[in-house]
Design a protein around this motif. Structure first.
Motif, mmCIF file in Angstrom:
data_model
loop_
_atom_site.group_PDB
_atom_site.id
_atom_site.type_symbol
_atom_site.label_atom_id
_atom_site.label_comp_id
_atom_site.label_asym_id
_atom_site.label_seq_id
_atom_site.Cartn_x
_atom_site.Cartn_y
_atom_site.Cartn_z
ATOM 1 N N GLY A 11 -6.751 -3.279 -10.109
ATOM 2 C CA GLY A 11 -7.006 -2.492 -8.902
ATOM 3 C C GLY A 11 -7.043 -3.339 -7.654
ATOM 4 O O GLY A 11 -6.478 -2.975 -6.613
ATOM 5 N N VAL A 12 -7.697 -4.496 -7.734
ATOM 6 C CA VAL A 12 -7.791 -5.388 -6.581
ATOM 7 C C VAL A 12 -6.403 -5.935 -6.214
ATOM 8 O O VAL A 12 -6.044 -6.007 -5.033
ATOM 9 C CB VAL A 12 -8.796 -6.533 -6.876
ATOM 10 N N GLU A 13 -5.604 -6.292 -7.205
ATOM 11 C CA GLU A 13 -4.254 -6.786 -6.937
ATOM 12 C C GLU A 13 -3.381 -5.698 -6.315
ATOM 13 O O GLU A 13 -2.629 -5.955 -5.379
ATOM 14 C CB GLU A 13 -3.618 -7.303 -8.223
ATOM 15 N N ASP A 14 -3.485 -4.475 -6.814
ATOM 16 C CA ASP A 14 -2.721 -3.362 -6.235
ATOM 17 C C ASP A 14 -3.107 -3.130 -4.777
ATOM 18 O O ASP A 14 -2.245 -2.913 -3.924
ATOM 19 C CB ASP A 14 -2.952 -2.080 -7.031
ATOM 20 N N ALA A 15 -4.402 -3.176 -4.489
ATOM 21 C CA ALA A 15 -4.870 -2.965 -3.116
ATOM 22 C C ALA A 15 -4.381 -4.080 -2.188
ATOM 23 O O ALA A 15 -3.973 -3.811 -1.051
ATOM 24 C CB ALA A 15 -6.393 -2.883 -3.087
ATOM 25 N N ALA A 16 -4.407 -5.320 -2.650
ATOM 26 C CA ALA A 16 -3.950 -6.433 -1.814
ATOM 27 C C ALA A 16 -2.448 -6.325 -1.534
ATOM 28 O O ALA A 16 -2.000 -6.553 -0.405
ATOM 29 C CB ALA A 16 -4.267 -7.760 -2.493
ATOM 30 N N ARG A 17 -1.670 -5.962 -2.535
ATOM 31 C CA ARG A 17 -0.226 -5.785 -2.326
ATOM 32 C C ARG A 17 0.047 -4.644 -1.349
ATOM 33 O O ARG A 17 0.927 -4.728 -0.505
ATOM 34 C CB ARG A 17 0.469 -5.512 -3.658
ATOM 35 N N TYR A 18 -0.717 -3.567 -1.476
ATOM 36 C CA TYR A 18 -0.544 -2.431 -0.577
ATOM 37 C C TYR A 18 -0.878 -2.838 0.857
ATOM 38 O O TYR A 18 -0.138 -2.513 1.791
ATOM 39 C CB TYR A 18 -1.428 -1.264 -1.024
ATOM 40 N N MET A 19 -1.989 -3.535 1.032
ATOM 41 C CA MET A 19 -2.401 -3.968 2.377
ATOM 42 C C MET A 19 -1.378 -4.919 2.994
ATOM 43 O O MET A 19 -1.135 -4.888 4.197
ATOM 44 C CB MET A 19 -3.772 -4.659 2.323
ATOM 45 N N ALA A 20 -0.776 -5.769 2.178
ATOM 46 C CA ALA A 20 0.176 -6.752 2.696
ATOM 47 C C ALA A 20 1.448 -6.086 3.213
ATOM 48 O O ALA A 20 2.140 -6.652 4.064
ATOM 49 C CB ALA A 20 0.527 -7.755 1.606
ATOM 50 N N ARG A 21 1.763 -4.906 2.728
ATOM 51 C CA ARG A 21 3.012 -4.255 3.106
ATOM 52 C C ARG A 21 2.817 -2.973 3.919
ATOM 53 O O ARG A 21 3.780 -2.323 4.289
ATOM 54 C CB ARG A 21 3.826 -3.947 1.847
ATOM 55 N N CYS A 22 1.587 -2.607 4.199
ATOM 56 C CA CYS A 22 1.298 -1.372 4.924
ATOM 57 C C CYS A 22 1.691 -1.526 6.394
ATOM 58 O O CYS A 22 1.493 -2.582 7.000
ATOM 59 C CB CYS A 22 -0.192 -1.044 4.811
ATOM 60 N N SER A 23 2.239 -0.490 6.974
ATOM 61 C CA SER A 23 2.696 -0.576 8.369
ATOM 62 C C SER A 23 1.897 0.330 9.295
ATOM 63 O O SER A 23 2.253 0.495 10.442
ATOM 64 C CB SER A 23 4.186 -0.219 8.444
ATOM 65 N N ASP A 24 0.817 0.934 8.814
ATOM 66 C CA ASP A 24 -0.039 1.794 9.624
ATOM 67 C C ASP A 24 -1.138 0.940 10.259
ATOM 68 O O ASP A 24 -1.118 -0.280 10.193
ATOM 69 C CB ASP A 24 -0.631 2.893 8.730
ATOM 70 N N THR A 25 -2.151 1.571 10.839
ATOM 71 C CA THR A 25 -3.261 0.823 11.425
ATOM 72 C C THR A 25 -4.101 0.176 10.322
ATOM 73 O O THR A 25 -4.069 0.606 9.159
ATOM 74 C CB THR A 25 -4.166 1.752 12.262
ATOM 75 N N TRP A 26 -4.887 -0.830 10.681
ATOM 76 C CA TRP A 26 -5.718 -1.557 9.711
ATOM 77 C C TRP A 26 -6.690 -0.621 9.014
ATOM 78 O O TRP A 26 -6.845 -0.668 7.794
ATOM 79 C CB TRP A 26 -6.454 -2.696 10.417
ATOM 80 N N ASP A 27 -7.367 0.232 9.769
ATOM 81 C CA ASP A 27 -8.362 1.130 9.176
ATOM 82 C C ASP A 27 -7.726 2.140 8.227
ATOM 83 O O ASP A 27 -8.254 2.405 7.142
ATOM 84 C CB ASP A 27 -9.144 1.861 10.271
ATOM 85 N N ALA A 28 -6.604 2.702 8.619
ATOM 86 C CA ALA A 28 -5.928 3.672 7.751
ATOM 87 C C ALA A 28 -5.441 3.003 6.471
ATOM 88 O O ALA A 28 -5.604 3.547 5.372
ATOM 89 C CB ALA A 28 -4.756 4.312 8.492
ATOM 90 N N CYS A 29 -4.866 1.821 6.599
ATOM 91 C CA CYS A 29 -4.385 1.093 5.419
ATOM 92 C C CYS A 29 -5.541 0.684 4.518
ATOM 93 O O CYS A 29 -5.419 0.732 3.296
ATOM 94 C CB CYS A 29 -3.585 -0.138 5.843
ATOM 95 N N SER A 30 -6.663 0.280 5.116
ATOM 96 C CA SER A 30 -7.826 -0.137 4.314
ATOM 97 C C SER A 30 -8.353 1.012 3.468
ATOM 98 O O SER A 30 -8.660 0.833 2.295
ATOM 99 C CB SER A 30 -8.943 -0.647 5.221
ATOM 100 N N THR A 31 -8.451 2.179 4.057
ATOM 101 C CA THR A 31 -8.935 3.345 3.308
ATOM 102 C C THR A 31 -8.000 3.675 2.154
ATOM 103 O O THR A 31 -8.443 3.911 1.024
ATOM 104 C CB THR A 31 -9.062 4.558 4.243
ATOM 105 N N LEU A 32 -6.696 3.677 2.421
ATOM 106 C CA LEU A 32 -5.727 3.980 1.375
ATOM 107 C C LEU A 32 -5.714 2.907 0.292
ATOM 108 O O LEU A 32 -5.593 3.214 -0.897
ATOM 109 C CB LEU A 32 -4.334 4.148 1.984
ATOM 110 N N ALA A 33 -5.847 1.643 0.692
ATOM 111 C CA ALA A 33 -5.854 0.546 -0.282
ATOM 112 C C ALA A 33 -7.085 0.612 -1.180
ATOM 113 O O ALA A 33 -6.995 0.358 -2.389
ATOM 114 C CB ALA A 33 -5.794 -0.793 0.438
ATOM 115 N N LYS A 34 -8.223 0.956 -0.619
ATOM 116 C CA LYS A 34 -9.439 1.097 -1.428
ATOM 117 C C LYS A 34 -9.290 2.240 -2.428
ATOM 118 O O LYS A 34 -9.712 2.125 -3.584
ATOM 119 C CB LYS A 34 -10.660 1.319 -0.528
#
Length: 170
Positions: free
Chosen positions: A53-76
């Motif tokens: 789960g942590v690895e999936d979230a980090a990969r998602y955050m590294a490639r997300c193109s939305d705002t930091w807060d929106a990406c953080s919520t989705l990654a969590k």
């Protein structure tokens, strides 16, 4: 005293029931060993699910193109439920919530100049590279003690995991 000697002498040559006595001695140890193996495998499985789960979230955050807060919520949500939306995912680990996940971003030098010759850490045309780190600490059995393991002297168990990815988004 003679009566006691007669009783002992009568049982010395008799082997009836020895298997029952041996099983009565060995069975508690076998059950204890089996319970320990089962509990350890459960802890290991939980750790592997949390790491995934942590690895999936980090990969998602590294490639997300939305705002930091929106990406953080989705990654969590992705880390905890295996899906970016809470409604469609099922919990990877019971009791693991998005509140237990920390997401941070740091800027790291692309080249380590403290070594001779300088070591290239990241292939980049910039001097610094953004790196996202996702980490968590999950209290194993948060609602009760470790059962059998607490009798053996083990205290509270906390499973921690973290993962870093180079940021490609934003």
């Amino acid at each position: 005293m003679t009566k006691l000697r007669q009783i002992i002498a009568r049982f010395q040559g008799d082997e009836n029931g020895t298997a029952l006595v041996e099983m009565a001695i060995v069975t508690p140890f076998v059950l204890l060993l089996s319970a320990g193996v089962f509990e350890f495998s459960n802890i290991l499985n939980t750790r592997l699910l949390i790491e995934a789960g942590v690895e999936d979230a980090a990969r998602y955050m590294a490639r997300c193109s939305d705002t930091w807060d929106a990406c953080s919520t989705l990654a969590k949500n992705l880390a905890v439920n295996g899906d970016v939306t809470v409604a469609t995912g099922s919990a990877r680990v019971s009791g693991w919530t998005s509140d237990l996940i920390t997401i941070g971003k740091t800027s790291t030098a692309a080249v380590d100049t403290t070594t001779t010759p300088p070591t290239e850490l990241y292939l980049s045309n910039k001097s610094t590279v953004d790196v996202v780190q996702v980490s968590t600490s999950y209290p194993y059995y948060p609602d009760h003690d470790l059962g059998l393991w607490s009798y053996l002297g083990f205290g509270n168990l906390s499973i921690t995991a973290s993962h870093q990815e180079r940021v490609f988004g934003w």
